[in-house]
Structure formats: structure tokens, C-alpha cells
Design a protein around this motif. Structure first.
Motif, PDB file in Angstrom:
ATOM      1  N   THR A  90     177.371  80.658 -65.955  1.00 29.99           N
ATOM      2  CA  THR A  90     177.486  79.213 -65.953  1.00 29.99           C
ATOM      3  C   THR A  90     176.029  78.834 -66.026  1.00 29.99           C
ATOM      4  O   THR A  90     175.181  79.572 -65.082  1.00 29.99           O
ATOM      5  N   SER A  91     175.540  77.984 -66.886  1.00 30.75           N
ATOM      6  CA  SER A  91     173.604  77.299 -66.509  1.00 30.75           C
ATOM      7  C   SER A  91     173.383  76.411 -66.872  1.00 30.75           C
ATOM      8  O   SER A  91     173.895  75.406 -67.425  1.00 30.75           O
ATOM      9  N   VAL A  96     172.531  79.727 -72.652  1.00 32.64           N
ATOM     10  CA  VAL A  96     173.485  80.769 -72.418  1.00 32.64           C
ATOM     11  C   VAL A  96     173.243  81.331 -73.723  1.00 32.64           C
ATOM     12  O   VAL A  96     174.321  80.566 -75.181  1.00 32.64           O
ATOM     13  N   SER A  97     172.636  81.930 -73.862  1.00 27.27           N
ATOM     14  CA  SER A  97     172.581  83.137 -75.652  1.00 27.27           C
ATOM     15  C   SER A  97     172.639  84.640 -74.986  1.00 27.27           C
ATOM     16  O   SER A  97     172.503  85.282 -74.335  1.00 27.27           O
ATOM     17  N   VAL A  98     174.331  85.160 -76.265  1.00 25.34           N
ATOM     18  CA  VAL A  98     174.394  86.751 -76.408  1.00 25.34           C
ATOM     19  C   VAL A  98     173.962  86.945 -77.513  1.00 25.34           C
ATOM     20  O   VAL A  98     174.122  85.958 -79.151  1.00 25.34           O
ATOM     21  N   ASP A  99     172.451  87.862 -77.686  1.00 29.37           N
ATOM     22  CA  ASP A  99     171.857  88.044 -78.778  1.00 29.37           C
ATOM     23  C   ASP A  99     171.799  89.736 -78.753  1.00 29.37           C
ATOM     24  O   ASP A  99     171.645  90.515 -78.291  1.00 29.37           O
ATOM     25  N   SER A 100     172.120  89.828 -80.244  1.00 27.13           N
ATOM     26  CA  SER A 100     172.393  91.577 -80.153  1.00 27.13           C
ATOM     27  C   SER A 100     171.336  91.562 -81.879  1.00 27.13           C
ATOM     28  O   SER A 100     171.986  90.532 -82.450  1.00 27.13           O
ATOM     29  N   ASN A 154     189.806  85.621 -72.236  1.00 30.91           N
ATOM     30  CA  ASN A 154     189.637  85.920 -70.110  1.00 30.91           C
ATOM     31  C   ASN A 154     187.852  85.071 -70.379  1.00 30.91           C
ATOM     32  O   ASN A 154     188.036  85.558 -68.830  1.00 30.91           O
ATOM     33  N   THR A 155     187.033  85.025 -70.398  1.00 33.06           N
ATOM     34  CA  THR A 155     185.959  84.570 -69.892  1.00 33.06           C
ATOM     35  C   THR A 155     185.698  82.855 -70.276  1.00 33.06           C
ATOM     36  O   THR A 155     186.454  81.911 -71.058  1.00 33.06           O
ATOM     37  N   LYS A 156     184.309  82.590 -68.907  1.00 35.38           N
ATOM     38  CA  LYS A 156     184.738  81.333 -69.247  1.00 35.38           C
ATOM     39  C   LYS A 156     182.598  81.113 -69.050  1.00 35.38           C
ATOM     40  O   LYS A 156     182.425  81.783 -68.095  1.00 35.38           O
ATOM     41  N   VAL A 157     182.380  80.554 -70.641  1.00 36.80           N
ATOM     42  CA  VAL A 157     180.782  80.114 -70.478  1.00 36.80           C
ATOM     43  C   VAL A 157     180.936  78.819 -70.448  1.00 36.80           C
ATOM     44  O   VAL A 157     181.232  78.114 -70.789  1.00 36.80           O
ATOM     45  N   GLU A 158     179.552  78.532 -69.990  1.00 36.88           N
ATOM     46  CA  GLU A 158     179.592  76.972 -69.723  1.00 36.88           C
ATOM     47  C   GLU A 158     178.004  76.855 -70.018  1.00 36.88           C
ATOM     48  O   GLU A 158     177.033  77.619 -68.376  1.00 36.88           O
ATOM     49  N   ALA A 210     189.019  83.025 -75.315  1.00 39.54           N
ATOM     50  CA  ALA A 210     187.461  82.201 -74.075  1.00 39.54           C
ATOM     51  C   ALA A 210     187.667  80.806 -74.310  1.00 39.54           C
ATOM     52  O   ALA A 210     188.072  80.434 -74.527  1.00 39.54           O
ATOM     53  N   THR A 211     186.846  80.135 -73.131  1.00 40.76           N
ATOM     54  CA  THR A 211     186.371  79.005 -72.496  1.00 40.76           C
ATOM     55  C   THR A 211     185.071  78.908 -72.959  1.00 40.76           C
ATOM     56  O   THR A 211     184.444  79.294 -72.265  1.00 40.76           O
ATOM     57  N   VAL A 212     184.695  78.251 -73.337  1.00 41.36           N
ATOM     58  CA  VAL A 212     183.586  77.696 -73.775  1.00 41.36           C
ATOM     59  C   VAL A 212     183.184  76.472 -73.841  1.00 41.36           C
ATOM     60  O   VAL A 212     183.761  75.694 -74.284  1.00 41.36           O
ATOM     61  N   SER A 213     182.012  75.950 -73.209  1.00 44.55           N
ATOM     62  CA  SER A 213     181.567  74.528 -73.521  1.00 44.55           C
ATOM     63  C   SER A 213     180.093  74.020 -72.942  1.00 44.55           C
ATOM     64  O   SER A 213     179.562  75.426 -72.644  1.00 44.55           O
ATOM     65  N   ALA A 214     179.532  73.341 -73.476  1.00 37.25           N
ATOM     66  CA  ALA A 214     177.856  73.238 -73.677  1.00 37.25           C
ATOM     67  C   ALA A 214     177.800  71.458 -73.910  1.00 37.25           C
ATOM     68  O   ALA A 214     178.366  70.735 -74.174  1.00 37.25           O
TER      69      ALA A 214
END
Length: 301
Positions: A90-91, A96-100, A154-158, A210-214
Motif C-alpha cells: 500500500t502506498s 507503486v511501480s514494478v519495473d524490470s 493472491n496479492t493486494k496492491v493499492e 490479484a487485487t489492484v486499485s489506484a
């Protein structure tokens, strides 16, 4: 400028006015750039990914010479960034950034007597024999470059007030040079076989469970850029009979994927409450670019 080789009977077919000249200008620019580092050839490991070199000299009638170079190189490069398992991120104020990013630069040179200037000037500095000669170069380069970014099941990112971004970037630059030459008073055979195999992949995704909200945007972006330059040349000089053969074989497989879902569409059901929610836009973008230049020539003089 192929000084010393007669191209008066050569026919060049281009895709349109100016296209051929533009391509040649690009090749010349590449050549000039590589020529700038040729002064360091005494320490090839400082610049080249792989470097092989051999030469021969045989004097006296009835003599024969044999020389060859073999370069077999295999390289794998992988980048992976993800949020997975049962992680909860949570931010409250930022993104929230996932970069490769997977960057691969390979410069491979295989030749009988290294003279990069000679490849484009028709002076390949071949091995010398007063009788007959046989020379050849075999170069096989395999490169696999891949980047993967994802938010897993199964992840939660907010990101309460910001954005959630999943970005994968693959960048590949390959320069491959193969040369061979012979100089004989009787019979000469010289050849180059150059096999370049490149596999590029860039994949970015958010899985179904996945549960993603912004508060702002959600972005899933995959980028895949490839620049490939191959120059191969064989030159036979002197003698009553000369045979020169050059084969350049390029195999390129490039895959770019960006999606919300599952790899291979393997999911049959989605959990309750899972999914992607954005206060702004949801952007899913895949960008792919391939620039491939290959020059192969053989000449007898």
C-alpha cells in the motif's frame, strides 16, 4: 567504399528511391563508429564480447596452407520484477511501480586475420601461401534476452492517491562480424558461415486473481527493442583458381506481451473481489521495434 573490388556488374534493388543510399549511410556510420575503437584491438577483451583470430604463411612451391577461426558463444540474460505470493503493498501518497529492464550488448568478431577496415575496403589481409590454401571462419552466436514484470495471484496492491505501473523493457544490440581470406599462387578456397540466433522477450501483466486499485491510473507496459548488424565477407586472391563463399544466417524471435490476465490464458475462474480498479485510466500497451541489417559478400581477385 569497397576499394579493390569491381562492382560494375552488380545490380542493387531497393524498396524505393533513396532507400538503398540511406541503408548504406547507416552501415557506413556503424563502420566508422566501430573503427574508432579498433586502436584497442591489442586488448580485444576490453571491447568485444568474443574475438577469434588466426592467420597463416607458407612459402615455397608445392606448399599448402590451412587456417580457420571458430567462435561459438551462447549468452543468456534475464530480468524479473514482481509482487507475488500473499504480499500486500500500500502506498498512501505515491505510486507503486514494478519495473524490470534487460539490456544486452554483444559485439562478436571472428576472422582469419583481423582487419575490420579491410572488410569494407576489399583488403581482408588473408593468409599467404605460395602453393594452395584453404581458409574458413565459422561463427555461431546465440543470445537470449528476456524481461518479465508482473503482479501475481493472491496479492493486494493499492496506491491510494497515485498510480500502479507494471513495466517490462528489453533492449538488445548485436554487432556480428565474420571474415575469411586466402592468397595463393595456385588454388585457393575461402569461406564464412555465420549463424546468429537471437531470442528476445518482454512480458508485463497483472494476474486475474490479484487485487489492484489506484487513485489515478493503472498501467501495464511491455517494450522490446532490437538492433542487429551483421557483416560477413570472404576474399580470395591470386592463383589460377579461387573460390569464395559467404553464408549469413539470421534467426530472430521477438515476443512482446502486455495484458491483464494469466500467462497462456490458463485461468478458468476468478476470485470474488479480485480485479483492477482505477480512478483514472487503465492502459495496457505493447511496443516492439526491430532493426536488422545484414551484409554478406564474397569475391575472388
Amino acid at each position: 567504399d569497397f576499394t579493390g573490388i569491381d562492382f560494375s556488374n552488380t545490380v542493387v534493388t531497393t524498396g524505393g528511391d533513396g532507400w538503398g543510399q540511406s541503408l548504406w549511410n547507416d552501415v557506413q556510420a556503424l563502420y566508422n563508429g566501430v573503427k574508432g575503437v579498433q586502436a584497442d584491438v591489442k586488448n580485444p577483451g576490453a571491447f568485444f564480447t568474443s574475438f577469434t583470430n588466426t592467420a597463416l604463411s607458407a612459402e615455397g612451391s608445392g606448399t599448402a596452407g590451412l587456417a580457420g577461426s571458430v567462435d561459438i558463444t551462447s549468452i543468456g540474460n534475464t530480468a524479473d520484477a514482481h509482487i507475488s505470493g500473499t504480499a500486500q503493498v500500500t502506498s498512501e501518497t505515491g505510486d507503486v511501480s514494478v519495473d524490470s529492464t534487460a539490456n544486452a550488448t554483444v559485439i562478436n568478431v571472428a576472422g582469419m586475420a583481423f582487419d575490420l577496415n579491410g572488410i569494407l575496403q576489399g583488403e581482408l589481409n588473408p593468409g599467404v601461401t605460395a602453393g594452395s590454401s584453404l581458409g574458413g571462419t565459422y561463427e555461431q552466436i546465440t543470445l537470449k534476452n528476456s524481461s518479465t514484470s508482473y503482479i501475481g495471484d493472491n496479492t493486494k496492491v493499492e496506491a491510494t492517491k497515485g498510480s500502479v505501473d507494471v513495466n517490462s523493457d528489453t533492449e538488445t544490440f548485436a554487432l556480428d562480424v565474420g571474415q575469411s581470406g586466402d592468397k595463393a599462387e595456385k588454388f585457393g578456397v575461402t569461406g564464412v558461415f555465420d549463424l546468429l540466433n537471437i531470442t528476445n522477450s518482454s512480458e508485463a501483466y497483472i494476474q486475474s486473481n490479484a487485487t489492484v486499485s489506484a487513485g489515478e491510473d493503472v498501467g501495464v507496459t511491455a517494450t522490446n527493442n532490437l538492433s542487429d548488424f551483421v557483416v560477413d565477407g570472404a576474399l580470395g586472391m591470386g592463383g589460377t583458381v579461387q573460390v569464395g563463399v559467404t553464408i549469413g544466417w539470421n534467426q530472430i524471435d521477438s515476443t512482446t506481451l502486455a495484458y491483464i490476465g494469466d500467462p497462456g490464458n490458463s485461468r478458468t475462474s476468478i476470485c470474488s473481489g479480485c480485479g483492477v480498479t482505477a480512478g483514472g485510466d487503465v492502459n495496457v500497451t505493447a511496443n516492439s521495434s526491430e532493426d536488422v541489417y545484414a551484409i554478406s559478400f564474397a569475391a575472388a581477385k
